[in-house]
Design an enzyme around this catalytic site. Structure first.
Site, PDB file in Angstrom:
ATOM      1  N   GLN A 162     -11.102 -44.241  31.503  1.00  0.00           N
ATOM      2  CA  GLN A 162      -9.676 -44.250  31.177  1.00  0.00           C
ATOM      3  C   GLN A 162      -9.415 -43.710  29.772  1.00  0.00           C
ATOM      4  O   GLN A 162     -10.326 -43.579  28.961  1.00  0.00           O
ATOM      5  CB  GLN A 162      -9.118 -45.676  31.307  1.00  0.00           C
ATOM      6  CG  GLN A 162      -9.928 -46.718  30.546  1.00  0.00           C
ATOM      7  CD  GLN A 162      -9.820 -48.113  31.139  1.00  0.00           C
ATOM      8  OE1 GLN A 162      -8.909 -48.412  31.894  1.00  0.00           O
ATOM      9  NE2 GLN A 162     -10.751 -48.980  30.770  1.00  0.00           N
ATOM     10  N   ASP A 215     -10.860 -57.243  26.909  1.00  0.00           N
ATOM     11  CA  ASP A 215     -10.368 -57.547  25.560  1.00  0.00           C
ATOM     12  C   ASP A 215     -10.762 -58.961  25.113  1.00  0.00           C
ATOM     13  O   ASP A 215     -10.712 -59.273  23.923  1.00  0.00           O
ATOM     14  CB  ASP A 215      -8.845 -57.353  25.472  1.00  0.00           C
ATOM     15  CG  ASP A 215      -8.101 -58.124  26.549  1.00  0.00           C
ATOM     16  OD1 ASP A 215      -8.414 -59.308  26.779  1.00  0.00           O
ATOM     17  OD2 ASP A 215      -7.179 -57.544  27.160  1.00  0.00           O
ATOM     18  N   GLU A 263     -16.518 -56.455  33.552  1.00  0.00           N
ATOM     19  CA  GLU A 263     -15.670 -55.403  32.960  1.00  0.00           C
ATOM     20  C   GLU A 263     -16.359 -54.064  33.185  1.00  0.00           C
ATOM     21  O   GLU A 263     -17.537 -53.903  32.873  1.00  0.00           O
ATOM     22  CB  GLU A 263     -15.485 -55.687  31.453  1.00  0.00           C
ATOM     23  CG  GLU A 263     -14.889 -54.552  30.633  1.00  0.00           C
ATOM     24  CD  GLU A 263     -13.487 -54.132  31.062  1.00  0.00           C
ATOM     25  OE1 GLU A 263     -12.576 -54.978  31.069  1.00  0.00           O
ATOM     26  OE2 GLU A 263     -13.312 -52.932  31.395  1.00  0.00           O
ATOM     27  N   ASP A 305     -18.247 -52.548  38.111  1.00  0.00           N
ATOM     28  CA  ASP A 305     -16.948 -52.561  38.773  1.00  0.00           C
ATOM     29  C   ASP A 305     -16.740 -53.919  39.466  1.00  0.00           C
ATOM     30  O   ASP A 305     -17.641 -54.411  40.166  1.00  0.00           O
ATOM     31  CB  ASP A 305     -16.929 -51.431  39.800  1.00  0.00           C
ATOM     32  CG  ASP A 305     -15.719 -51.506  40.692  1.00  0.00           C
ATOM     33  OD1 ASP A 305     -14.595 -51.576  40.153  1.00  0.00           O
ATOM     34  OD2 ASP A 305     -15.877 -51.531  41.930  1.00  0.00           O
ATOM     35  N   GLY A 306     -15.577 -54.514  39.290  1.00  0.00           N
ATOM     36  CA  GLY A 306     -15.302 -55.847  39.828  1.00  0.00           C
ATOM     37  C   GLY A 306     -15.400 -55.902  41.349  1.00  0.00           C
ATOM     38  O   GLY A 306     -15.904 -56.871  41.925  1.00  0.00           O
ATOM     39  N   ASP A 338      -7.784 -59.988  35.738  1.00  0.00           N
ATOM     40  CA  ASP A 338      -7.012 -59.539  34.573  1.00  0.00           C
ATOM     41  C   ASP A 338      -7.201 -58.031  34.478  1.00  0.00           C
ATOM     42  O   ASP A 338      -7.788 -57.515  33.545  1.00  0.00           O
ATOM     43  CB  ASP A 338      -7.570 -60.257  33.330  1.00  0.00           C
ATOM     44  CG  ASP A 338      -6.909 -59.788  32.048  1.00  0.00           C
ATOM     45  OD1 ASP A 338      -5.792 -59.242  32.121  1.00  0.00           O
ATOM     46  OD2 ASP A 338      -7.518 -59.961  30.980  1.00  0.00           O
ATOM     47  N   ASP A 384      -3.141 -51.770  35.629  1.00  0.00           N
ATOM     48  CA  ASP A 384      -2.222 -51.560  36.741  1.00  0.00           C
ATOM     49  C   ASP A 384      -2.882 -50.785  37.892  1.00  0.00           C
ATOM     50  O   ASP A 384      -3.920 -50.156  37.705  1.00  0.00           O
ATOM     51  CB  ASP A 384      -0.968 -50.836  36.229  1.00  0.00           C
ATOM     52  CG  ASP A 384      -0.126 -51.766  35.365  1.00  0.00           C
ATOM     53  OD1 ASP A 384      -0.379 -52.976  35.396  1.00  0.00           O
ATOM     54  OD2 ASP A 384       0.778 -51.277  34.675  1.00  0.00           O
TER      55      ASP A 384
END
Lengths: 292, 292
Positions: A40, A95, A115, A146-147, A166, A169
């Site tokens: 990202q 975070d 994460e 990856d979750g 968490d 988007d």
């Protein structure tokens, strides 16, 4: 340094797919970091009112000023709903804000953070020290995967009492977190029917209630007890964010916490208490039938 | 037509006094009207998502999409708190939205609207037809004077059960509406101790809680029973707006309506119900001691 979302010293969040024709801007008082990771686009800047601001793919994820509103609600709603949460899984949340809140519960014995993007963790340690303060806790295990894949590969003995999604988007890496198969994986990853999951829903009741209605219906295809609650975060679109809470135990009234903060826990909370837990499930009349 | 707040086809609301370093923008899909009246700068434009938007002195007052959230809460909270409201005064509110809501209560016998700027009324009739629909109602009297002066000149026989201050923000003509003398005039204008007043507080709990604390204290110097409640309006700064509710009757629990909407009243409400009345008084932990 320059960034396409920063013009004339202002960062502007435009999300024309979800919120056409509106934008939220924060003045960039100091540009701190920008990087395109494998996953990202990452931006960190300082705003004199909001403090340090973390932006992923052009969307504000958190600011130092108001992050506690989001972190406390997404964490303490499920944790105070569960009578004895020992094992907690956090998907996304690099975070560290949710981890910090989970660790306020003495009953929690272990927390796993999944994460995908290590850069977010590193940046948080540097620019969001109040959020990343739990990273050194011995109860914490970090998995840089990856979750979705993590849940697929989960062994039967590794189940959780509470799972907090968490994520960012539903565009890019987080897209899978808003689909039926993901809710099915979450259900399978819970220790038993008393397990609670919570997910940020992205979007907004004002501008995309149809999306939220579909998401809620998707969750109800998997879980028998599902409710939407709303909280305010001033740096998010129109200041409103929704959370979807689900369990397989129909006897749990999701609008009432099962446990209450102890005196020492209370002293560490700035947003959450039992009254705001309940109030967050009260929706304006025009959406209550759509969502709850 | 052009307007200093419109750049590259976007209207941008910057209020550096109250909310430094942040801005909210709406795309101007059609510029409909602009005028500098004797009292204020007026702008009306169309946004494809929010509908027609009314802006006074650079601050969004209402949009067709979300105006009901504000109008219903500022009207129905005091009207359902009063056991039998017959005479209602609205100060400001020339757009007519509050009038429309007041007239939904059959028990109301007369409504007086005190608006300083006739242009706002005329514009609402043209561009906000769903808000101005009550202007022809025979229960309504319109006074084109300053609200402060109107209260000063009020005769003893002209008292009110409920007074709603639907003013613009405390800069320019509305400044006096946020001071002790104004609260004193409101108190004197109530029929008896059961009378209820409500005022929009401008500002925002996130960015100016000190101002709200002072305002609440000012109100408490005059009224014995004062509470702050919070509602969401997506086109306002960070989507949050506060209302200050006051009465001289300490026996009234302001967080619980005295009356409930009848079935026919309910069918006309899109935002307000008794649960959201109570929930709006539940504040995040960090402000509850400051304000309530």
């Amino acid at each position: 340094m320059s960034h396409p979302s920063i013009v004339d010293g202002w960062f502007r969040e435009i999300n024309d797919k979800s919120f056409p024709g509106q934008a939220f801007s924060l003045r960039v008082d100091k540009l701190l970091y920008q990087f395109k990771s494998e996953f990202q686009d990452i931006l960190v800047f300082h705003n004199d009112v909001y403090g340090n601001v973390l932006v992923l793919d052009g969307i504000i994820q958190c600011t130092e000023k108001d992050e506690f509103a989001y972190q406390e609600m997404i964490t303490h709603i499920p944790l105070y709903l569960h009578s004895n949460p020992k094992k907690v899984l956090v998907i996304g949340g690099g975070d560290g804000g949710v981890i910090r809140e989970v660790l306020k519960h003495d009953c929690v014995e272990s927390v796993t953070l999944v994460e995908i993007d290590e850069t977010v963790i590193q940046l948080s340690k540097k620019y969001l020290p109040n959020m990343s303060c739990g990273f050194t806790n011995e109860k914490l295990t970090i998995k840089l995967v990856d979750g979705f894949q993590f849940l697929k590969d989960l062994r039967n003995q590794d189940k959780f009492d509470v799972i907090i999604t968490d994520s960012s988007d539903p565009e890019g890496p987080a897209e899978a977190f808003f689909q039926r198969q993901y809710f099915q994986l979450l259900k399978n990853a819970l220790s038993n029917d008393n397990g609670i999951i919570i997910s940020q829903t992205s979007e907004n009741i004002w501008l995309n209630v149809n999306y939220l209605q579909r998401l809620t219906e998707t969750a109800r295809e998997v879980f028998t007890n599902v409710k939407y609650c709303s909280t305010m975060v001033p740096s998010y679109t129109s200041g409103q964010l929704g959370l979807l809470v689900c369990t397989m135990n129909d006897q749990i009234d999701l609008t009432e916490p099962t446990r209450f903060p102890t005196t020492s826990e209370q002293s560490e909370l700035r947003y959450y208490n039992k009254d705001i837990h309940s109030a967050s499930f009260v929706l304006p009349k025009w959406v209550e039938n759509d969502l709850n």
